[in-house]
Scaffold this motif. Structure first.
Motif, PDB file in Angstrom:
ATOM      1  N   TRP A  75      22.269  26.277  48.669  1.00 12.92           N
ATOM      2  CA  TRP A  75      22.966  27.831  49.059  1.00 12.92           C
ATOM      3  C   TRP A  75      23.877  27.818  47.429  1.00 12.92           C
ATOM      4  CZ3 TRP A  75      21.457  31.213  52.587  1.00 12.92           C
ATOM      5  CH2 TRP A  75      20.862  30.299  53.472  1.00 12.92           C
ATOM      6  N   HIS A  76      23.859  29.095  47.004  1.00 15.53           N
ATOM      7  CA  HIS A  76      24.680  29.541  45.951  1.00 15.53           C
ATOM      8  C   HIS A  76      24.870  30.692  45.344  1.00 15.53           C
ATOM      9  CE1 HIS A  76      20.459  29.581  44.760  1.00 15.53           C
ATOM     10  NE2 HIS A  76      20.953  30.568  43.213  1.00 15.53           N
ATOM     11  N   THR A  77      25.036  31.475  45.271  1.00 15.12           N
ATOM     12  CA  THR A  77      26.223  32.753  44.142  1.00 15.12           C
ATOM     13  C   THR A  77      26.161  32.583  43.166  1.00 15.12           C
ATOM     14  OG1 THR A  77      28.871  32.628  44.541  1.00 15.12           O
ATOM     15  CG2 THR A  77      27.241  33.424  46.324  1.00 15.12           C
ATOM     16  N   HIS A  78      25.626  33.645  42.558  1.00 14.63           N
ATOM     17  CA  HIS A  78      25.761  34.065  40.991  1.00 14.63           C
ATOM     18  C   HIS A  78      26.770  35.014  40.802  1.00 14.63           C
ATOM     19  CE1 HIS A  78      22.247  32.341  40.236  1.00 14.63           C
ATOM     20  NE2 HIS A  78      21.478  32.708  41.116  1.00 14.63           N
ATOM     21  N   PRO A  79      27.874  35.027  39.771  1.00 10.17           N
ATOM     22  CA  PRO A  79      28.940  36.162  39.877  1.00 10.17           C
ATOM     23  C   PRO A  79      28.796  37.474  39.163  1.00 10.17           C
ATOM     24  CG  PRO A  79      28.633  33.949  38.128  1.00 10.17           C
ATOM     25  CD  PRO A  79      28.175  33.885  39.222  1.00 10.17           C
ATOM     26  N   GLY A  81      25.078  38.634  40.052  1.00 12.78           N
ATOM     27  CA  GLY A  81      23.655  39.056  40.210  1.00 12.78           C
ATOM     28  C   GLY A  81      22.893  38.165  38.583  1.00 12.78           C
ATOM     29  N   GLN A  82      20.833  37.498  39.855  1.00 11.95           N
ATOM     30  CA  GLN A  82      20.419  37.552  39.457  1.00 11.95           C
ATOM     31  C   GLN A  82      19.393  37.926  39.392  1.00 11.95           C
ATOM     32  OE1 GLN A  82      18.678  33.566  41.282  1.00 11.95           O
ATOM     33  NE2 GLN A  82      19.417  32.424  38.812  1.00 11.95           N
ATOM     34  N   THR A  83      18.462  38.351  37.900  1.00  9.09           N
ATOM     35  CA  THR A  83      17.035  39.067  38.346  1.00  9.09           C
ATOM     36  C   THR A  83      16.023  37.587  38.259  1.00  9.09           C
ATOM     37  OG1 THR A  83      17.758  40.585  37.651  1.00  9.09           O
ATOM     38  CG2 THR A  83      15.813  40.333  37.451  1.00  9.09           C
ATOM     39  N   LYS A 116      25.049  35.222  48.716  1.00  9.73           N
ATOM     40  CA  LYS A 116      24.720  33.584  49.111  1.00  9.73           C
ATOM     41  C   LYS A 116      23.016  33.493  49.209  1.00  9.73           C
ATOM     42  CE  LYS A 116      26.173  29.429  51.898  1.00  9.73           C
ATOM     43  NZ  LYS A 116      26.674  29.124  52.875  1.00  9.73           N
ATOM     44  N   HIS A 117      22.777  32.868  49.030  1.00 11.94           N
ATOM     45  CA  HIS A 117      21.335  33.154  48.425  1.00 11.94           C
ATOM     46  C   HIS A 117      21.345  31.624  48.215  1.00 11.94           C
ATOM     47  CE1 HIS A 117      21.877  33.608  45.018  1.00 11.94           C
ATOM     48  NE2 HIS A 117      20.507  33.324  44.844  1.00 11.94           N
ATOM     49  N   TRP A 118      19.495  30.966  48.230  1.00 10.14           N
ATOM     50  CA  TRP A 118      18.373  30.150  47.899  1.00 10.14           C
ATOM     51  C   TRP A 118      17.135  30.637  47.439  1.00 10.14           C
ATOM     52  CZ3 TRP A 118      14.554  28.657  50.268  1.00 10.14           C
ATOM     53  CH2 TRP A 118      13.957  28.719  51.672  1.00 10.14           C
ATOM     54  N   HIS A 119      16.687  29.842  46.294  1.00  4.39           N
ATOM     55  CA  HIS A 119      14.831  30.619  46.635  1.00  4.39           C
ATOM     56  C   HIS A 119      14.622  28.900  46.122  1.00  4.39           C
ATOM     57  CE1 HIS A 119      17.137  30.906  42.198  1.00  4.39           C
ATOM     58  NE2 HIS A 119      17.822  31.570  42.814  1.00  4.39           N
ATOM     59  N   GLY A 120      13.209  28.715  46.327  1.00  7.65           N
ATOM     60  CA  GLY A 120      12.334  27.783  46.328  1.00  7.65           C
ATOM     61  C   GLY A 120      10.964  27.833  46.767  1.00  7.65           C
TER      62      GLY A 120
END
Ligand code: MN
Length: 153
Positions: A75-79, A81-83, A116-120
Motif C-alpha cells: 500500500w502507498h500514496t503519491h504526493p 499522483g501517478q500515471t 492510498k492504493h496498490w498495484h501488481g
C-alpha cells in the motif's frame, strides 16, 4: 579572436552553443540497469528498470515495473499522483475502500495525490506497467504496509 568577432557573429556562436546543449538524447534499451524491487516495498518478485528521471523541464520520473504472478506493491500514496501505463500481462489495482480493478495492456491508470492504493500482477498472470510519478518536495511515494494475502485474493 573572440574580441574581434562582430556582434552578429558572436550572437550566432552563442546560439549554436545553446542549441548544442539541447540535442536529443537516446538512452538505449538495456543501458539502464534493472534492479530487484525491495521486499520493504513489494511482495513477490518485481523488477524495476529506470526509464527517465525528473529534470529542470519535467518534475516526473518514469520506470518500467515488471511483476511476476502474485507480486504486488505495498500500500502507498503519491504526493503528486501517478500515471500507470500497462504494457504487458494482466494486473490489479485497488484503492483503499474500493474493489480490485483488472488492468491490461494499453490501459492508463491515474491515481490522485494522497489516495492510498496498490498495484501488481494477478495471482495467475504477470503484469508490466510504466509508472510516471511526479516528485513533490523531493518525494514521489510514501510507502505503507504490505497488501496481505487476504486483501490480495
Ligand atoms: Mn502507485
Amino acid at each position: 579572436m573572440m574580441n574581434s568577432l562582430p556582434l552578429a557573429a558572436a550572437a550566432l556562436l552563442l546560439a549554436s552553443v545553446a542549441a548544442q546543449a539541447q540535442t536529443m538524447q537516446v538512452s538505449p534499451n538495456g543501458a539502464r540497469a534493472s534492479i530487484a524491487g525491495s521486499a520493504e516495498t513489494f511482495t513477490g518478485t518485481v523488477t524495476v528498470t529506470p526509464l527517465f528521471t525528473a529534470s529542470e523541464h519535467s518534475n516526473a520520473g518514469g520506470g518500467l515495473v515488471e511483476f511476476t504472478p502474485g507480486a504486488r506493491s505495498h500500500w502507498h500514496t503519491h504526493p503528486a499522483g501517478q500515471t500507470l501505463i500497462v504494457t504487458a500481462g494482466t494486473g490489479w489495482v485497488q484503492e483503499v475502500g474500493g474493489e480490485k480493478v483488472a488492468i491490461r495492456p494499453g490501459d492508463v491508470v491515474w491515481t490522485p495525490p494522497g489516495v492510498k492504493h496498490w498495484h501488481g500482477a494477478t495471482a495467475e498472470s504477470s503484469m508490466s506497467h510504466i509508472a510516471i510519478t511526479p516528485v513533490h518536495d523531493g518525494s514521489a511515494v510514501t510507502w505503507l504496509e504490505p497488501v496481505t494475502d487476504e486483501q490480495y485474493r
